[in-house]
Each structure stands twice: as C-alpha cells, then as structure tokens.
Design a protein around this motif. Structure first.
Motif, PDB file in Angstrom:
ATOM      1  N   LEU A 176       0.832  -1.216   0.000  1.00  4.80           N
ATOM      2  CA  LEU A 176       0.000   0.000   0.000  1.00  4.80           C
ATOM      3  C   LEU A 176       0.862   1.260   0.000  1.00  4.80           C
ATOM      4  O   LEU A 176       0.613   2.197  -0.762  1.00  4.80           O
ATOM      5  CB  LEU A 176      -0.906   0.001   1.237  1.00  4.80           C
ATOM      6  CG  LEU A 176      -2.140  -0.905   1.177  1.00  4.80           C
ATOM      7  CD1 LEU A 176      -2.703  -1.129   2.582  1.00  4.80           C
ATOM      8  CD2 LEU A 176      -3.209  -0.304   0.266  1.00  4.80           C
ATOM      9  N   ILE A 177       1.874   1.269   0.861  1.00  5.10           N
ATOM     10  CA  ILE A 177       2.723   2.465   0.977  1.00  5.10           C
ATOM     11  C   ILE A 177       3.535   2.666  -0.294  1.00  5.10           C
ATOM     12  O   ILE A 177       3.720   3.801  -0.755  1.00  5.10           O
ATOM     13  CB  ILE A 177       3.598   2.368   2.243  1.00  5.10           C
ATOM     14  CG1 ILE A 177       2.688   2.495   3.485  1.00  5.10           C
ATOM     15  CG2 ILE A 177       4.671   3.467   2.265  1.00  5.10           C
ATOM     16  CD1 ILE A 177       3.330   2.051   4.788  1.00  5.10           C
ATOM     17  N   LYS A 178       3.977   1.567  -0.903  1.00  3.86           N
ATOM     18  CA  LYS A 178       4.684   1.691  -2.190  1.00  3.86           C
ATOM     19  C   LYS A 178       3.763   2.340  -3.235  1.00  3.86           C
ATOM     20  O   LYS A 178       4.201   3.200  -4.006  1.00  3.86           O
ATOM     21  CB  LYS A 178       5.162   0.324  -2.687  1.00  3.86           C
ATOM     22  CG  LYS A 178       5.871   0.414  -4.031  1.00  3.86           C
ATOM     23  CD  LYS A 178       6.476  -0.891  -4.501  1.00  3.86           C
ATOM     24  CE  LYS A 178       7.152  -0.693  -5.855  1.00  3.86           C
ATOM     25  NZ  LYS A 178       7.976  -1.847  -6.260  1.00  3.86           N
ATOM     26  N   ASP A 179       2.481   1.933  -3.251  1.00  6.33           N
ATOM     27  CA  ASP A 179       1.526   2.533  -4.203  1.00  6.33           C
ATOM     28  C   ASP A 179       1.404   4.039  -3.973  1.00  6.33           C
ATOM     29  O   ASP A 179       1.437   4.828  -4.918  1.00  6.33           O
ATOM     30  CB  ASP A 179       0.137   1.896  -4.047  1.00  6.33           C
ATOM     31  CG  ASP A 179       0.035   0.538  -4.720  1.00  6.33           C
ATOM     32  OD1 ASP A 179       0.961   0.171  -5.478  1.00  6.33           O
ATOM     33  OD2 ASP A 179      -0.966  -0.166  -4.488  1.00  6.33           O
ATOM     34  N   TRP A 180       1.259   4.451  -2.711  1.00  7.85           N
ATOM     35  CA  TRP A 180       1.105   5.878  -2.412  1.00  7.85           C
ATOM     36  C   TRP A 180       2.373   6.643  -2.767  1.00  7.85           C
ATOM     37  O   TRP A 180       2.311   7.729  -3.345  1.00  7.85           O
ATOM     38  CB  TRP A 180       0.755   6.082  -0.936  1.00  7.85           C
ATOM     39  CG  TRP A 180      -0.637   5.642  -0.579  1.00  7.85           C
ATOM     40  CD1 TRP A 180      -1.771   5.847  -1.318  1.00  7.85           C
ATOM     41  CD2 TRP A 180      -1.052   4.929   0.590  1.00  7.85           C
ATOM     42  NE1 TRP A 180      -2.866   5.306  -0.669  1.00  7.85           N
ATOM     43  CE2 TRP A 180      -2.456   4.744   0.503  1.00  7.85           C
ATOM     44  CE3 TRP A 180      -0.380   4.434   1.713  1.00  7.85           C
ATOM     45  CZ2 TRP A 180      -3.190   4.078   1.493  1.00  7.85           C
ATOM     46  CZ3 TRP A 180      -1.113   3.775   2.698  1.00  7.85           C
ATOM     47  CH2 TRP A 180      -2.503   3.602   2.585  1.00  7.85           C
ATOM     48  N   TRP A 181       3.513   6.085  -2.392  1.00  7.03           N
ATOM     49  CA  TRP A 181       4.773   6.784  -2.668  1.00  7.03           C
ATOM     50  C   TRP A 181       5.083   6.815  -4.168  1.00  7.03           C
ATOM     51  O   TRP A 181       5.658   7.781  -4.665  1.00  7.03           O
ATOM     52  CB  TRP A 181       5.918   6.148  -1.872  1.00  7.03           C
ATOM     53  CG  TRP A 181       5.879   6.519  -0.418  1.00  7.03           C
ATOM     54  CD1 TRP A 181       5.030   7.408   0.193  1.00  7.03           C
ATOM     55  CD2 TRP A 181       6.733   6.023   0.630  1.00  7.03           C
ATOM     56  NE1 TRP A 181       5.294   7.491   1.537  1.00  7.03           N
ATOM     57  CE2 TRP A 181       6.335   6.658   1.838  1.00  7.03           C
ATOM     58  CE3 TRP A 181       7.783   5.106   0.662  1.00  7.03           C
ATOM     59  CZ2 TRP A 181       6.962   6.405   3.062  1.00  7.03           C
ATOM     60  CZ3 TRP A 181       8.407   4.843   1.882  1.00  7.03           C
ATOM     61  CH2 TRP A 181       8.000   5.496   3.059  1.00  7.03           C
ATOM     62  N   THR A 182       4.680   5.771  -4.904  1.00  4.73           N
ATOM     63  CA  THR A 182       4.858   5.755  -6.362  1.00  4.73           C
ATOM     64  C   THR A 182       4.009   6.858  -6.990  1.00  4.73           C
ATOM     65  O   THR A 182       4.464   7.571  -7.890  1.00  4.73           O
ATOM     66  CB  THR A 182       4.483   4.382  -6.941  1.00  4.73           C
ATOM     67  OG1 THR A 182       5.323   3.381  -6.348  1.00  4.73           O
ATOM     68  CG2 THR A 182       4.674   4.342  -8.451  1.00  4.73           C
TER      69      THR A 182
END
Length: 228
Positions: A176-182
C-alpha cells in the motif's frame, strides 16, 4: 511475537496448545476465522506499541566504507530534508492501514509515544491523507517529476529502499505504501528480512533493523514499564 505471529495465534486459538500469545500481528479476516475455533478470544489492550516507519537521517550507501554506512559521519542525501520526510508522511493513509492490517486492534496515531496519556501529545496532524499537498511539498523541495514519472533533483532519482520483517500484515503495508509513494513520484524498492534476522541484532549481519542499511524501515517497538 516477532518470529511467526500467525503460528503463535493458531497455537492459542485453534489447537489450545498455549494459554496466550501477544502482538499477534495478523489481519482482521484471519482473526475472525481463528476465533470460530472457540478455544480463545482476541483481546485488544491499547498501550505503547506503535508500528512505525523510521526514516534514515544518515546515508546507508554501500559505496561508503564499512563502519561509516548509516552513521552520523554522512547525512542522508534525500531524507535530511524535512520537506521530503513530511511529504512521504502526508502521502500515507493511516486509517486504511489500520483497517487492512488490524481492524479493531489498531488505531492511527501521530505519536511515537501514544500512552500513558500524561506523556502523549494531542498531535493529530498526520491523520488526514494529503496526497496533493505532499506532491506540492516535493515540488517546493526541488524534486520534479521526470519523463518516467519518477522525481529527480540535481540529476539524482528519488529512490528509496524500504525494509521490514517478513510478516503478512507488514507486506500488505509495504504494498500500500509503495503505491502511495509511487503516486507521489518516488521509486520504491521493497526488501523483506526474516524476523529472526531483522530483530536478531547480529553485529555481523547487514540486515538488522539496528544496522539500518536502508532508507526507511518499518517495525513495532515499545518501552518497558510505563515511563518512556
């Protein structure tokens, strides 16, 4: 605990082999499934244990000599800027993480010390999910979006290595955090380390949370007793 939270919970909830387990670190669906066994119950006691992402203020680059990596001798080339750290924080929706990872057993906080109440501040500014404001903050910090969607500054890509221990909830959080940071324009590299290694503290291992040979790392920790 850190080793295999799911196995520990099953040993209480399904086989009755153990009397209790703590910090079960399993998602709400699995909790509900285990609770049908009738051998145990999940109890939530909110205290001082906070799942956190720590940002490295020192440079973990493998190009540095051993003994100098992730030390104050070398400031972090990206995360030393508070605007970058704040943008990364604002891009995270903590309530969604709670819903996905913990259900009733979790709640969002902006404090590393959430309790006892006399020590906890009333800081809640991190709770709202502010993706647009986070993007604006990175613009302001000089990180502009390149043709590939990744931000860059002075010819350097905004790349972060994000490590945590092997655990289903933590891997859900990483995704989830990778998606937001991407979406924010960050190139995120995920790393998972076996819990016995990550928390083991072996001075010879490069993969411990203490060594911190990554840009950001995630785990839960708290203090003994009631005095932080």
């Amino acid at each position: 605990g850190g080793g295999d939270a799911e196995a520990a919970a099953r040993a209480v909830m399904q086989t009755g082999e153990f009397d209790y387990a703590w910090n079960t670190q399993i998602n709400p669906d699995l909790q509900a499934e285990m609770a049908t066994g009738g051998k145990g119950v999940f109890l939530n006691g909110f205290g001082t244990l906070v799942e956190r992402i720590e940002m490295n203020m020192t440079d973990p680059s493998a190009d540095l000599p051993e003994g100098e990596r992730s030390t104050v001798a070398h400031p972090h080339p990206i995360l030393s800027d508070i605007k970058v750290r704040k943008a990364l924080s604002m891009a995270i929706d903590r309530q969604i993480l709670v819903d996905v990872g913990y259900g009733a057993a979790g709640r969002p906080t902006c404090n590393l010390v959430p309790a006892p109440e006399m020590f906890a501040s009333d800081n809640t500014e991190c709770i709202p999910h502010q993706m647009d404001a986070a993007k604006a903050l990175l613009d302001e910090a000089g990180w502009t979006v390149g043709a590939d969607g990744i931000r860059e500054k002075d010819g350097k890509k905004l790349h972060l290595l994000y490590q945590t221990s092997v655990n289903p909830v933590r891997q859900d959080f990483q995704a989830l955090i990778k998606d937001w940071w991407t979406e924010l324009g960050v190139d995120v590299e995920l790393k998972t380390v076996d819990a016995s290694v990550f928390f083991g503290g072996d001075a010879g291992s490069p993969d411990t949370f203490q060594k911190f040979y990554a840009d950001v790392e995630m785990y839960a920790n708290n203090f003994d007793g009631t005095d932080p």
